[in-house]
Each structure stands twice: as C-alpha cells, then as structure tokens.
Motif scaffolding. Structure first.
Motif, PDB file in Angstrom:
ATOM      1  N   LEU A  65      23.733 -18.987  13.375  1.00  0.00           N
ATOM      2  CA  LEU A  65      23.238 -20.000  14.305  1.00  0.00           C
ATOM      3  C   LEU A  65      23.352 -21.405  13.728  1.00  0.00           C
ATOM      4  O   LEU A  65      23.769 -22.341  14.414  1.00  0.00           O
ATOM      5  CB  LEU A  65      21.798 -19.701  14.713  1.00  0.00           C
ATOM      6  CG  LEU A  65      21.610 -18.510  15.649  1.00  0.00           C
ATOM      7  CD1 LEU A  65      20.128 -18.224  15.862  1.00  0.00           C
ATOM      8  CD2 LEU A  65      22.300 -18.756  16.992  1.00  0.00           C
ATOM      9  N   ASP A  95      25.734 -24.380  15.145  1.00  0.00           N
ATOM     10  CA  ASP A  95      25.166 -25.678  15.501  1.00  0.00           C
ATOM     11  C   ASP A  95      25.868 -26.812  14.756  1.00  0.00           C
ATOM     12  O   ASP A  95      26.089 -27.898  15.313  1.00  0.00           O
ATOM     13  CB  ASP A  95      23.666 -25.701  15.200  1.00  0.00           C
ATOM     14  CG  ASP A  95      22.857 -24.886  16.201  1.00  0.00           C
ATOM     15  OD1 ASP A  95      23.368 -24.629  17.308  1.00  0.00           O
ATOM     16  OD2 ASP A  95      21.721 -24.492  15.859  1.00  0.00           O
ATOM     17  N   SER A 128      20.561 -11.663  18.183  1.00  0.00           N
ATOM     18  CA  SER A 128      20.989 -13.057  18.355  1.00  0.00           C
ATOM     19  C   SER A 128      22.196 -13.207  19.266  1.00  0.00           C
ATOM     20  O   SER A 128      22.673 -14.327  19.472  1.00  0.00           O
ATOM     21  CB  SER A 128      21.313 -13.674  16.987  1.00  0.00           C
ATOM     22  OG  SER A 128      20.172 -13.704  16.159  1.00  0.00           O
ATOM     23  N   GLN A 187      22.683 -13.258  22.475  1.00  0.00           N
ATOM     24  CA  GLN A 187      22.559 -14.199  23.592  1.00  0.00           C
ATOM     25  C   GLN A 187      22.574 -15.649  23.103  1.00  0.00           C
ATOM     26  O   GLN A 187      23.124 -16.530  23.765  1.00  0.00           O
ATOM     27  CB  GLN A 187      21.298 -13.913  24.401  1.00  0.00           C
ATOM     28  CG  GLN A 187      21.383 -12.628  25.221  1.00  0.00           C
ATOM     29  CD  GLN A 187      20.234 -12.497  26.209  1.00  0.00           C
ATOM     30  OE1 GLN A 187      19.845 -13.462  26.860  1.00  0.00           O
ATOM     31  NE2 GLN A 187      19.678 -11.296  26.315  1.00  0.00           N
ATOM     32  N   LYS A 188      21.981 -15.888  21.944  1.00  0.00           N
ATOM     33  CA  LYS A 188      21.984 -17.239  21.373  1.00  0.00           C
ATOM     34  C   LYS A 188      23.404 -17.622  20.941  1.00  0.00           C
ATOM     35  O   LYS A 188      23.825 -18.772  21.128  1.00  0.00           O
ATOM     36  CB  LYS A 188      21.025 -17.322  20.189  1.00  0.00           C
ATOM     37  CG  LYS A 188      19.565 -17.149  20.578  1.00  0.00           C
ATOM     38  CD  LYS A 188      18.658 -17.158  19.358  1.00  0.00           C
ATOM     39  CE  LYS A 188      17.210 -16.953  19.746  1.00  0.00           C
ATOM     40  NZ  LYS A 188      16.310 -16.878  18.575  1.00  0.00           N
ATOM     41  N   TYR A 189      24.126 -16.661  20.378  1.00  0.00           N
ATOM     42  CA  TYR A 189      25.517 -16.924  20.012  1.00  0.00           C
ATOM     43  C   TYR A 189      26.328 -17.247  21.270  1.00  0.00           C
ATOM     44  O   TYR A 189      27.172 -18.138  21.271  1.00  0.00           O
ATOM     45  CB  TYR A 189      26.138 -15.722  19.309  1.00  0.00           C
ATOM     46  CG  TYR A 189      25.492 -15.343  17.994  1.00  0.00           C
ATOM     47  CD1 TYR A 189      24.890 -16.301  17.177  1.00  0.00           C
ATOM     48  CD2 TYR A 189      25.490 -14.024  17.554  1.00  0.00           C
ATOM     49  CE1 TYR A 189      24.306 -15.955  15.971  1.00  0.00           C
ATOM     50  CE2 TYR A 189      24.914 -13.659  16.349  1.00  0.00           C
ATOM     51  CZ  TYR A 189      24.316 -14.625  15.562  1.00  0.00           C
ATOM     52  OH  TYR A 189      23.737 -14.275  14.370  1.00  0.00           O
ATOM     53  N   GLU A 238      25.492 -18.647  24.102  1.00  0.00           N
ATOM     54  CA  GLU A 238      25.297 -20.004  24.612  1.00  0.00           C
ATOM     55  C   GLU A 238      26.099 -21.023  23.798  1.00  0.00           C
ATOM     56  O   GLU A 238      26.661 -21.970  24.354  1.00  0.00           O
ATOM     57  CB  GLU A 238      23.821 -20.365  24.615  1.00  0.00           C
ATOM     58  CG  GLU A 238      22.992 -19.563  25.601  1.00  0.00           C
ATOM     59  CD  GLU A 238      23.461 -19.702  27.046  1.00  0.00           C
ATOM     60  OE1 GLU A 238      23.994 -20.775  27.411  1.00  0.00           O
ATOM     61  OE2 GLU A 238      23.322 -18.728  27.803  1.00  0.00           O
ATOM     62  N   ARG A 239      26.140 -20.831  22.515  1.00  0.00           N
ATOM     63  CA  ARG A 239      26.877 -21.753  21.660  1.00  0.00           C
ATOM     64  C   ARG A 239      28.390 -21.556  21.797  1.00  0.00           C
ATOM     65  O   ARG A 239      29.159 -22.527  21.830  1.00  0.00           O
ATOM     66  CB  ARG A 239      26.421 -21.597  20.212  1.00  0.00           C
ATOM     67  CG  ARG A 239      25.013 -22.163  19.977  1.00  0.00           C
ATOM     68  CD  ARG A 239      24.343 -21.541  18.761  1.00  0.00           C
ATOM     69  NE  ARG A 239      23.059 -22.169  18.457  1.00  0.00           N
ATOM     70  CZ  ARG A 239      21.907 -21.878  19.088  1.00  0.00           C
ATOM     71  NH1 ARG A 239      21.892 -20.983  20.070  1.00  0.00           N
ATOM     72  NH2 ARG A 239      20.778 -22.487  18.742  1.00  0.00           N
ATOM     73  N   HIS A 259      17.943  -4.859  22.520  1.00  0.00           N
ATOM     74  CA  HIS A 259      18.662  -6.138  22.556  1.00  0.00           C
ATOM     75  C   HIS A 259      19.996  -5.992  23.282  1.00  0.00           C
ATOM     76  O   HIS A 259      20.396  -6.894  24.043  1.00  0.00           O
ATOM     77  CB  HIS A 259      18.893  -6.657  21.139  1.00  0.00           C
ATOM     78  CG  HIS A 259      17.639  -7.022  20.414  1.00  0.00           C
ATOM     79  ND1 HIS A 259      16.721  -7.921  20.913  1.00  0.00           N
ATOM     80  CD2 HIS A 259      17.137  -6.602  19.222  1.00  0.00           C
ATOM     81  CE1 HIS A 259      15.713  -8.045  20.066  1.00  0.00           C
ATOM     82  NE2 HIS A 259      15.937  -7.258  19.034  1.00  0.00           N
TER      83      HIS A 259
END
Length: 230
Positions: free
Chosen positions: A126, A130, A153, A155-157, A159-160, A199
């Motif tokens: 992450l 970023d 993680s 879903q967070k990946y 978005e990025r 997840h």
C-alpha cells in the motif's frame, strides 16, 4: 511437481492431462527451473499455477504490455514469466515485503538475462503504491498488473491500481476461488482457510459490481479474475 495439488479441477487425471498436454510442453525451461526451486519452499502453494501463468503470458502479448506492476512476488515465477514475455525495454515494478523468497528465484532470473527489466521494491504494498501515485506520470501509465498478495488488502490495491493502470489495461487477481472454499458451507471450510475466504468472497462481490471494469473469472489454478479497465 507441487503445483499439481493446486488446481481446482475435480479430477486429478484431467488436471494432469491439461498440464502435460497444453502447459508443460510450452513452458520455458527457465520457468520449469524456478518452479522446481519453489517446490522446496515450505509454502510452495503460494506460487502461481503454471496453467494460470500460461494465460497471463497470452494476456501480456495480446495487450502488447510493456510497463507492468506485480504485487506479491514470492519466488518469482510470475515475475520471470512476465519478464520473458514483455519487450527487452519493458519494465516491471515488483513489490514484496519478503526479499528472501525473491532471492530463491533470483539466480534463474539472472540466468534468463531479464533482471534489467525488474525494479524490485521491498515494501508494504500500500505504501509503495501510494508513493507511485504521488508521481503524476505514473497515473494511467501501466499496461498490466498482477496481484497475488495478502487477501485482506485486495480491494485497497484495486482502488490504487485503477489509477495506475491505463484504460484498456489489465489487472489480474490470483486466488479468487480460494481452494474452492468460496462455494463451501462455512462449517465445511478448514479453519486455516476461513479468514481469507471471507475476504475473497467480499472481493468477488465487489469486482462483480464494479462498473469501472470488465471482468472474467477463470477456474485455473486457484482461480484468477481478469479485469479490463474501462
């Protein structure tokens, strides 16, 4: 080899047929080498299944991928596959917190003469993503991304990666059928699989509803989901 145990095909004979007829005859010798090295790792099942790798190589070629990103490197099977597939001046940003596993396969990568294509970043994914996003020139500049890392993680990946991968580019997520447990009743799921199963189930629902991508979920290896950025 160890990868035979990973497939979701219910018939081991059919899985063996797939590997021996279509996958292994086309698998480069250097990938066979790194797969053999990985078989000695206690967590060998984390490696990309060769039949899934074959599809990834096809996607890379069809998309004329040149600039790629990989989250979760392990011993480097998918990394080497990508490096062998993209052009000589192509670049791979490879992110993993564990360099020890990467160094198991590094001698084969060096032997292949493709190390110059790889920028290995030892970091939490992450924070590395970023940092990439802070440079505006990276946004929409990647042709292809492959994710095989911590399931919580994903879903967070996602978005990025939607900001980093170009429109028409491909994002591939590994393990999206999670040893087949996504379709099991909760009480039938082995305890060790339950946390990440949750997840993955949430990820699959999320991706299916995401209008920013076109998707196809393929039951190769442990399940892969291919996303085309719209």
């Amino acid at each position: 080899m160890a990868s035979v145990t990973k497939g979701l095909l219910q018939s081991r004979e059919l899985h063996k047929y797939l590997l021996e007829t279509t996958v292994y005859p086309r698998e480069p010798e250097l990938l066979k080498e790194i797969r053999a090295i990985t078989a000695n790792h206690p967590r060998f099942n984390m490696a990309t299944a060769p039949e899934a790798g074959q599809l990834m190589a096809l996607l890379l070629k069809v998309g004329n991928a040149k600039k790629t990103i990989e989250i979760g490197v392990f011993t480097g099977y998918s990394l080497l596959l990508t490096a062998l597939t993209i052009p000589d001046d192509g670049k791979i940003t490879a992110i993993d917190l564990n360099r020890d596993a990467y160094e198991m396969g590094l001698p084969v990568i060096k032997k292949a003469g493709v190390e110059h294509k790889i920028n290995f970043i030892q970091s939490q994914a992450l924070s590395a993503l970023d940092e990439l996003l802070e440079d505006q020139s990276n946004r929409g500049s990647f042709d292809f991304a492959f994710v095989d890392a911590d399931k919580c993680s994903y879903q967070k990946y996602h978005e990025r990666l939607l900001k980093l991968v170009k429109v028409g580019g491909i994002i591939v997520y590994d393990n999206t059928l999670w040893f087949g447990t996504v379709a099991m009743a909760e009480e039938s799921v082995p305890e060790a699989r339950k946390p990440d199963r949750h997840h993955i189930i949430e990820l699959n629902k999320f991706l299916a509803a995401d209008s920013r991508i076109q998707i196809s979920q393929v039951p190769l290896g442990d399940g892969i989901t291919i996303c085309r950025v719209l």
